[in-house]
Design an enzyme around this catalytic site. Structure first.
Site, PDB file in Angstrom:
ATOM      1  N   CYS A 251       0.870  -1.203   0.013  1.00  0.00           N
ATOM      2  CA  CYS A 251       0.119  -0.081   0.028  1.00  0.00           C
ATOM      3  C   CYS A 251       0.961   1.320   0.096  1.00  0.00           C
ATOM      4  O   CYS A 251       1.605   1.704   0.854  1.00  0.00           O
ATOM      5  CB  CYS A 251      -0.924  -0.165   1.491  1.00  0.00           C
TER       6      CYS A 251
ATOM      7  N   CYS B  39      -2.386  14.849   2.715  1.00  0.00           N
ATOM      8  CA  CYS B  39      -3.602  14.969   1.736  1.00  0.00           C
ATOM      9  C   CYS B  39      -4.451  16.209   2.021  1.00  0.00           C
ATOM     10  O   CYS B  39      -4.619  16.596   3.145  1.00  0.00           O
ATOM     11  CB  CYS B  39      -4.336  13.650   2.048  1.00  0.00           C
TER      12      CYS B  39
ATOM     13  N   CYS C  81     -11.024  14.506   4.451  1.00  0.00           N
ATOM     14  CA  CYS C  81     -12.158  13.498   5.099  1.00  0.00           C
ATOM     15  C   CYS C  81     -12.040  13.405   6.464  1.00  0.00           C
ATOM     16  O   CYS C  81     -10.910  13.118   6.830  1.00  0.00           O
ATOM     17  CB  CYS C  81     -11.951  12.242   4.194  1.00  0.00           C
TER      18      CYS C  81
ATOM     19  N   CYS D 191     -10.432  10.244   8.634  1.00  0.00           N
ATOM     20  CA  CYS D 191      -9.090   9.702   8.009  1.00  0.00           C
ATOM     21  C   CYS D 191      -7.921  10.396   8.578  1.00  0.00           C
ATOM     22  O   CYS D 191      -7.839  11.771   8.677  1.00  0.00           O
ATOM     23  CB  CYS D 191      -8.921   9.876   6.628  1.00  0.00           C
TER      24      CYS D 191
ATOM     25  N   SER E 186      -7.085   4.101  -5.587  1.00  0.00           N
ATOM     26  CA  SER E 186      -8.213   4.537  -4.946  1.00  0.00           C
ATOM     27  C   SER E 186      -8.246   6.065  -5.099  1.00  0.00           C
ATOM     28  O   SER E 186      -7.298   6.943  -4.798  1.00  0.00           O
ATOM     29  CB  SER E 186      -8.126   4.148  -3.582  1.00  0.00           C
TER      30      SER E 186
ATOM     31  N   LEU F 141     -16.809   5.978  -1.736  1.00  0.00           N
ATOM     32  CA  LEU F 141     -18.023   6.390  -1.956  1.00  0.00           C
ATOM     33  C   LEU F 141     -18.481   6.978  -0.459  1.00  0.00           C
ATOM     34  O   LEU F 141     -18.782   7.762  -0.005  1.00  0.00           O
ATOM     35  CB  LEU F 141     -19.097   5.546  -2.528  1.00  0.00           C
TER      36      LEU F 141
ATOM     37  N   ASN G 180     -11.315   2.095  10.858  1.00  0.00           N
ATOM     38  CA  ASN G 180     -10.279   2.193  11.707  1.00  0.00           C
ATOM     39  C   ASN G 180     -10.320   3.349  12.709  1.00  0.00           C
ATOM     40  O   ASN G 180     -10.090   4.574  12.232  1.00  0.00           O
ATOM     41  CB  ASN G 180      -9.090   2.418  11.053  1.00  0.00           C
TER      42      ASN G 180
ATOM     43  N   CYS H 132      -6.167   0.974   7.138  1.00  0.00           N
ATOM     44  CA  CYS H 132      -6.651   2.187   6.270  1.00  0.00           C
ATOM     45  C   CYS H 132      -7.098   3.210   7.031  1.00  0.00           C
ATOM     46  O   CYS H 132      -7.736   3.109   7.976  1.00  0.00           O
ATOM     47  CB  CYS H 132      -7.918   1.490   5.666  1.00  0.00           C
TER      48      CYS H 132
HETATM   49  N1  SAH Z   1      -7.323   9.405  -1.314  1.00  0.00           N
HETATM   50  C1  SAH Z   1      -7.526   7.961  -1.538  1.00  0.00           C
HETATM   51  C2  SAH Z   1      -6.804   6.951  -0.810  1.00  0.00           C
HETATM   52  C3  SAH Z   1      -7.093   7.005   0.562  1.00  0.00           C
HETATM   53  S1  SAH Z   1      -7.009   5.685   1.474  1.00  0.00           S
HETATM   54  C4  SAH Z   1      -9.131   7.680  -1.360  1.00  0.00           C
HETATM   55  O1  SAH Z   1      -9.581   8.414  -0.737  1.00  0.00           O
HETATM   56  O2  SAH Z   1      -9.769   6.504  -2.128  1.00  0.00           O
HETATM   57  C5  SAH Z   1      -8.051   4.409   0.961  1.00  0.00           C
HETATM   58  C6  SAH Z   1      -9.181   4.115   1.595  1.00  0.00           C
HETATM   59  O3  SAH Z   1      -9.199   4.085   3.044  1.00  0.00           O
HETATM   60  C7  SAH Z   1     -10.091   5.129   1.200  1.00  0.00           C
HETATM   61  O4  SAH Z   1     -11.333   4.722   0.957  1.00  0.00           O
HETATM   62  C8  SAH Z   1     -10.393   6.098   2.462  1.00  0.00           C
HETATM   63  O5  SAH Z   1     -11.526   6.617   2.337  1.00  0.00           O
HETATM   64  C9  SAH Z   1     -10.122   5.017   3.538  1.00  0.00           C
HETATM   65  N2  SAH Z   1     -10.090   5.487   4.998  1.00  0.00           N
HETATM   66  C10 SAH Z   1      -9.569   6.590   5.363  1.00  0.00           C
HETATM   67  N3  SAH Z   1      -9.745   6.626   6.512  1.00  0.00           N
HETATM   68  C11 SAH Z   1     -10.228   5.354   7.190  1.00  0.00           C
HETATM   69  C12 SAH Z   1     -10.698   4.890   8.723  1.00  0.00           C
HETATM   70  N4  SAH Z   1     -10.380   5.735   9.407  1.00  0.00           N
HETATM   71  N5  SAH Z   1     -11.148   3.570   8.413  1.00  0.00           N
HETATM   72  C13 SAH Z   1     -11.375   3.012   7.410  1.00  0.00           C
HETATM   73  N6  SAH Z   1     -11.009   3.510   5.980  1.00  0.00           N
HETATM   74  C14 SAH Z   1     -10.412   4.589   6.053  1.00  0.00           C
END
Ligand code: SAH
Length: 368
Positions: A119, A126, A130, A133, A214, A238, A317, A360
């Site tokens: 990964c 970033c 979000c 995250c 992603s 999504l 997470n 993640c």
């Molecule tokens: N910017 C990209 C890659 C991010 S990480 C994206 O948003 O797709 C990959 C995945 O992990 C994304 O789907 C993201 O939303 C998810 N993610 C982020 N924080 C998370 C968390 N605390 N728990 C579970 N998934 C999470």
């Protein structure tokens, strides 16, 4: 592609020096020519780097010492590990690394019975913000260069080969699910995808089918990627099927709505023949209601089609300082069942790396 709004531009930070992995085969030969060497030296160097997975010039004994010294400028150390942590019985390994300017980013190597996956990060930090995250909380530091992305993969492939996961393994999968929004660093990420998937000596020779990009859903960039002729898998984060909640969970939804993102995902699936993956971090009492599962299933069936999409549920997470948590098991089970009842494939992601903050959304480049 229409220009991305300014908010996606990285602040001006030191661009890393040029590296072999930034260059395509023609530019590589030109660069070696500029150094006063014949172009076959470029191929030799590439065979070591992409084929043998080494950046250590001292081991390249088929090159005369003087030539090695000259070529050193094409292999500046860009991704220097500063901390390694393992969990899951050694099957998950996180690397915190620093760039030439001290920038921190992270990669995670995961071993499975049938594959090994890395990964990787595409940006330091970033800008997508979000709220669930960890990376999103610190903002964007800078884009990673093509070579910084490729070198994360090269080092992971070498580590897997050398038994870091227990027994020697071939790196088969690369997921752009570390720090950063890959499609906000479009040109460098696409160049990295080419370096990763082209066969050695031009690239690392990992099958495009094993590579997943992603994204939060940057619609113009999804369409551009679909036209690159790179059959990588697209994953769309999504996280909810309704605009009202998605406007807060994935703030870029204020620019491109759910229906626009799903239409782009459908076009991607049509153009590449690849099934798209819908990422859905399941958050207790936030996006885990049965009606949302039903709406998700219906929208995907109508807008993409049952054969062209599958849902990847990620138990949330928890990140430091957030009140949000994963959904209870029976809520998760019901969510899966309802999506499946709509005819949409739905699986739950394993939660690798939790104890070392490598799961993640947990990558936050804490100091060593
Ligand atoms: N910017 C990209 C890659 C991010 S990480 C994206 O948003 O797709 C990959 C995945 O992990 C994304 O789907 C993201 O939303 C998810 N993610 C982020 N924080 C998370 C968390 N605390 N728990 C579970 N998934 C999470």
């Amino acid at each position: 592609m229409t220009a991305l709004p300014l908010v996606f531009d990285a602040p001006k930070r030191a661009i890393p020096p040029r590296h072999l992995a930034d260059l395509d085969p023609a530019d590589r030969r030109a660069a070696v020519g500029e150094l006063g060497l014949p172009s076959f030296r470029a191929d030799q160097l590439a065979r070591h780097y992409f084929g043998r997975l080494t950046a250590d010039l001292d081991t390249m004994t088929d090159l005369p010492a003087g030539v090695r010294d000259t070529l050193r400028t094409l292999l500046p150390p860009l991704v220097t590990p500063v901390l390694e942590q393992a969990c899951d019985g050694g099957a998950t390994r996180k690397t915190l690394w620093k760039g030439h300017d001290g920038t921190r980013a992270e990669s995670v190597l995961m071993g499975y019975p049938d594959r090994a996956t890395v990964c990787v990060s595409s940006q330091a930090g970033c800008g997508m913000a979000c709220p669930f995250c960890a990376t999103g909380q610190g903002g964007l530091q800078r884009n990673l260069s093509t070579a910084e992305i490729v070198d994360q993969v090269r080092q992971a492939a070498a580590a897997a080969r050398d038994g870091a996961l227990g027994s020697p393994a071939r790196l088969s999968n690369v997921v752009f699910m570390g720090m950063g929004e890959p499609l906000a660093n479009y040109k460098r990420v696409v160049a990295a995808l080419r370096r990763i998937t082209e066969p050695a000596p031009d690239g690392l020779g990992i099958s495009a089918r094993g590579v997943t990009v992603s994204t939060v859903g940057l619609v113009p960039a999804i369409d551009k990627l679909a036209a690159e002729g790179l059959p990588v898998t697209l994953a769309v984060s999504l996280h909810t099927p309704d605009d009202e909640l998605r406007d807060t969970l994935v703030p870029v939804n204020n620019r491109w709505k759910v229906s626009e993102v799903l239409a782009a995902a459908r076009r991607y699936a049509q153009a590449t023949g690849r099934r798209v993956s819908i990422e859905y971090a399941l958050i207790r009492d936030v996006n885990d209601q049965p009606w949302r599962a039903d709406l998700l299933g219906t929208l995907l069936r109508q807008q993409i089609g049952t054969k062209r999409v599958h849902v990847n549920l990620i138990p949330l997470n928890p990140t430091p300082g957030s009140e949000w948590d994963a959904s209870p098991r029976r809520v998760q089970d019901e969510f899966v069942a309802r999506v499946q009842a709509a005819g949409i494939a739905c699986t739950v992601r394993d939660t690798r790396g939790r104890e070392i903050a490598a799961a993640c959304g947990q990558l936050a480049a804490s100091e060593a």
